[in-house]
Design a protein around this motif. Sequence first.
Motif, PDB file in Angstrom:
ATOM      1  N   MET A 138       4.587  -5.717 -10.049  1.00 29.13           N
ATOM      2  CA  MET A 138       4.461  -4.367 -10.959  1.00 29.13           C
ATOM      3  C   MET A 138       3.147  -4.477 -11.511  1.00 29.13           C
ATOM      4  O   MET A 138       2.754  -5.505 -12.273  1.00 29.13           O
ATOM      5  CB  MET A 138       5.501  -3.888 -11.591  1.00 29.13           C
ATOM      6  N   GLY A 175      12.992  -1.193  -6.164  1.00 26.96           N
ATOM      7  CA  GLY A 175      12.197  -1.145  -7.287  1.00 26.96           C
ATOM      8  C   GLY A 175      12.538  -2.221  -8.047  1.00 26.96           C
ATOM      9  O   GLY A 175      11.943  -2.202  -9.345  1.00 26.96           O
ATOM     10  N   ARG A 220       5.576   6.464 -22.858  1.00 28.92           N
ATOM     11  CA  ARG A 220       6.281   6.896 -22.034  1.00 28.92           C
ATOM     12  C   ARG A 220       7.649   7.698 -22.337  1.00 28.92           C
ATOM     13  O   ARG A 220       7.785   8.645 -21.944  1.00 28.92           O
ATOM     14  CB  ARG A 220       6.684   5.778 -20.976  1.00 28.92           C
ATOM     15  N   ARG A 238       1.560  -2.003 -14.150  1.00 29.90           N
ATOM     16  CA  ARG A 238       2.066  -1.141 -15.283  1.00 29.90           C
ATOM     17  C   ARG A 238       3.391  -0.565 -14.536  1.00 29.90           C
ATOM     18  O   ARG A 238       4.366  -1.137 -14.614  1.00 29.90           O
ATOM     19  CB  ARG A 238       1.064  -0.016 -15.361  1.00 29.90           C
ATOM     20  N   THR A 239       3.297   0.947 -14.000  1.00 35.20           N
ATOM     21  CA  THR A 239       4.389   1.348 -13.326  1.00 35.20           C
ATOM     22  C   THR A 239       4.365   1.327 -11.915  1.00 35.20           C
ATOM     23  O   THR A 239       4.968   1.850 -11.461  1.00 35.20           O
ATOM     24  CB  THR A 239       4.772   2.712 -13.837  1.00 35.20           C
ATOM     25  N   ASP A 240       3.329   0.750 -11.333  1.00 32.86           N
ATOM     26  CA  ASP A 240       3.044   0.747 -10.026  1.00 32.86           C
ATOM     27  C   ASP A 240       3.608  -0.535  -9.118  1.00 32.86           C
ATOM     28  O   ASP A 240       3.204  -1.545  -9.623  1.00 32.86           O
ATOM     29  CB  ASP A 240       1.665   1.258  -9.691  1.00 32.86           C
ATOM     30  N   LEU A 241       4.229  -0.212  -8.117  1.00 29.12           N
ATOM     31  CA  LEU A 241       4.473  -1.271  -7.220  1.00 29.12           C
ATOM     32  C   LEU A 241       3.213  -1.612  -6.255  1.00 29.12           C
ATOM     33  O   LEU A 241       2.940  -1.011  -5.597  1.00 29.12           O
ATOM     34  CB  LEU A 241       5.741  -1.006  -6.285  1.00 29.12           C
ATOM     35  N   ILE A 242       2.818  -3.088  -6.540  1.00 34.80           N
ATOM     36  CA  ILE A 242       1.795  -3.469  -5.765  1.00 34.80           C
ATOM     37  C   ILE A 242       1.896  -4.405  -4.959  1.00 34.80           C
ATOM     38  O   ILE A 242       0.981  -4.988  -4.108  1.00 34.80           O
ATOM     39  CB  ILE A 242       0.627  -3.732  -6.626  1.00 34.80           C
ATOM     40  N   HIS A 275       0.531   9.941 -21.715  1.00 33.90           N
ATOM     41  CA  HIS A 275      -0.288   8.939 -20.892  1.00 33.90           C
ATOM     42  C   HIS A 275      -1.208   8.155 -21.755  1.00 33.90           C
ATOM     43  O   HIS A 275      -1.758   6.841 -21.280  1.00 33.90           O
ATOM     44  CB  HIS A 275      -0.979   9.388 -19.795  1.00 33.90           C
ATOM     45  N   GLN A 330       2.466   3.517   2.830  1.00 37.11           N
ATOM     46  CA  GLN A 330       3.785   3.061   3.286  1.00 37.11           C
ATOM     47  C   GLN A 330       3.869   1.833   4.082  1.00 37.11           C
ATOM     48  O   GLN A 330       4.790   1.654   4.789  1.00 37.11           O
ATOM     49  CB  GLN A 330       4.648   4.085   3.479  1.00 37.11           C
ATOM     50  N   ASP A 381       0.948  -1.310   0.088  1.00 34.12           N
ATOM     51  CA  ASP A 381      -0.053   0.110   0.000  1.00 34.12           C
ATOM     52  C   ASP A 381       1.151   1.279  -0.005  1.00 34.12           C
ATOM     53  O   ASP A 381       1.463   1.618   0.966  1.00 34.12           O
ATOM     54  CB  ASP A 381      -0.859   0.019   1.335  1.00 34.12           C
ATOM     55  N   GLN A 382       0.953   1.909  -1.259  1.00 37.38           N
ATOM     56  CA  GLN A 382       2.124   2.939  -1.277  1.00 37.38           C
ATOM     57  C   GLN A 382       1.509   3.990  -0.540  1.00 37.38           C
ATOM     58  O   GLN A 382       2.400   4.898  -0.167  1.00 37.38           O
ATOM     59  CB  GLN A 382       2.185   3.210  -2.511  1.00 37.38           C
TER      60      GLN A 382
END
Length: 592
Positions: A126, A93, A578, A128-132, A583, A61, A57-58
Amino acid sequence: MSAMVQAGARDRASVDALAGVANDLAGEFRLQPLLERILRSAVDLLGCRSGSLCLVDQVSQTYRKEIDLDEGCQTGMVFSLEEGATGAVARSGKPVIFEQYAQVPNGHIRPAEDRYRRAVIGVPIMLRTDLIGAVIVFAATDTQRFDAADAQLLQRFATHAAIAIANSRLHQESSERAKAAAVAAERERAMLEVHDSIGRGLATIALRIADAHTIASHGGDPVPALALAQQAAQETMNEGRRAVWGLGPAGLGARPLDQSIGLELEWVQATSELVPTFRVFGEQQSLARNVETQVLRIVQESLTNVVQHARASMVRVGLVYGSEGIAVIVEDDGCGFDTEAGGRQGVGLAGLVARAAQVGGRVRIDSTPGWGTRIRADLPYRAVLHGNIEGPRLRVVVVHQVPAMRTGLVRLLDQSEPGVQVVAEVADFGPAVEAVRLLRPDVVLAGTRVHGATGAELVAGLRAASAATGVIGVIDAGTPEADLRDWAAAGVRGFVQADVDATTLGRVVVGVAQGDVLVFGGVLAQLGGMPAVDGDGLTGREHEVRQLLDQGLADKQIASRLGISVKTVEKHVSSILRKGGVHSRTELLARV
C-alpha cells in the motif's frame, strides 16, 4: 519455551533483515534490486523458497510480476486482477491465506505441480491508501501452514517495498524535472542571447538604412551608409551564431569588462545623438566568465532600450564593485514608462531579470512616465547556482504592496537559506501573475493584502500562471480571519506571520517547495486551532497528536514530545484527516 525462543529468534532475524533493507533504501533508487532483496529476505524468514512480488495497475485492472523466485520464470508477465493470488489480495484489500493453492480463484499453477497442494500467503503493498502491489509466498512443504503472525511479518516487508517503489518514482520524477529544467534554462539562455544580439543589430541596421534614405533624399550618395548597414547585418549574423552556440559576446574574453562596456557606449554615440557617461566605483575585481557575460548583456539590453524607446537626452552607466558583488546601473532622463501597467511586457526588460537570476543576482527597475528610467542589477562575483544543496537554487517571487516588507523578506531569505534565490519583487496582482508566468518560480511569498485582487483571486491567478508554484501567505496586520480561510480554501500551501524570523521563513519556503503544506504556530492559533473531529473516532494517541497539532507543532516536534517516530506521527495525522473527511491540513483549516 522452545516455541518462544524460536519466535524471539525470528523476530531478531526480522529486525536484522529489515535494517539491512532500510540501509539499501537510503541510497539505492534502482527498483529491481531492492524489490528482489525485500522478497528474498521475506521468503527466507518464513522458511520458504519461492514467492513473487507484483505491481498493480488499478487503471487497467492488471498486475505485472516484477520479481519471481523459483516459480516458473514468469517475471515481466501481465495478468488480470481477476486471476491468481495477487488478484485475491487486490479484491480483499488485506492479507489472504490459503491452506492450498488449489483454493485460489483462477490460479496459474497446474494441478500436477507440487505447489498446487501447498499453502500460500499474500499481503498488499500500500502507498498511503492506494494498492500498488502484492507480495506472495509459497509454502516449502505440503505440511507447512501460515498464520496471522506470518502475515504480520510479511506485511513489514511489503511496507518496505512500498517505500522502495515510492522512492524510485520520486527519483525518476526528480530526474525528469531536472532534465526539463535544464532544457528550459538552455531555451531561455538561447532566447535571451538571440534577442540581445539580433535585436541590437537590427536596430543598428534600421538606423543605417534611415541614414541612407535621408542622404539620398537630399541628393547625396547613400552607398557609404548602406555599406555600414551591410556590415551591421554581417555582424548581427555572427553574433546570432555565437548566441546559439553559447559562446557569449564576441571579444569579451579578450578585453577587460570596462573596455567592452566602452565599446557599447561608442555604439550608442554612433547610432544616436546621445553622449553617454561611464563611471567605475570601488576596487575592480575579477568576475566569473558567466557573470561577466551577464553584466555586459544587461548593459547592452539597457542601452538598446534607451536608444530605441527612451527619447532621452542623457544616459549614464556605472559599475560599482562592492564587498560581495558588482552593481550595474544604467540611468536615462527619457520618457519613462509605468512599470505596473505593462511596461515589462516582452522579452526586453523581463530578460534583464532572467539574466541576473541565472547567476544568482537581482534586478530593480524604477521608472516614472516623463522622468526617465533607472535600472540596477546586483550580481555576485561568482555565480551562485548551487549553495549548500545539490541542483539549482529554489526560485522565489516576493509579492507585497509595501516596499520595506519586500526588502525585509528578501533579506531574511538571504540570511537563512543559501539555496533560495529571489528572482522578482512586485507590488500588485497583475505584475505578480506576469512574473510567475514568465519566471516559473518554485514559491511565491505574497502579502494577504495585495492590490488588485482578493486572496482567493490572487492564489487562483498565481496557480493558473504556474500550477507547480506553491503560494505562501504573509499575514499582514489587520487581515480578517475570514480572509485567511478564503486563502486556505483557494489552495495556499502555507502561512507565516509578518514578523516571522529568518529561520522559520526559510524552513517554510523550502518545505512548500518540496510539496509540504505548512501552517506555523501563531497562524494556527489565529485560525482557532484544528477543527473538531468526531472524538469517538480517534484513538488515544490520535487525541494526543491532535492536541499538539492545535499548538502548531511540526511533525518532528510532535515526534519528540511523544517519543515516537516522525513516520508514526504522519500516520496518525493522516488518520485524523481521514476521519475528518479532508485531504490536507490546509483543507481541514478551511472547513473550521
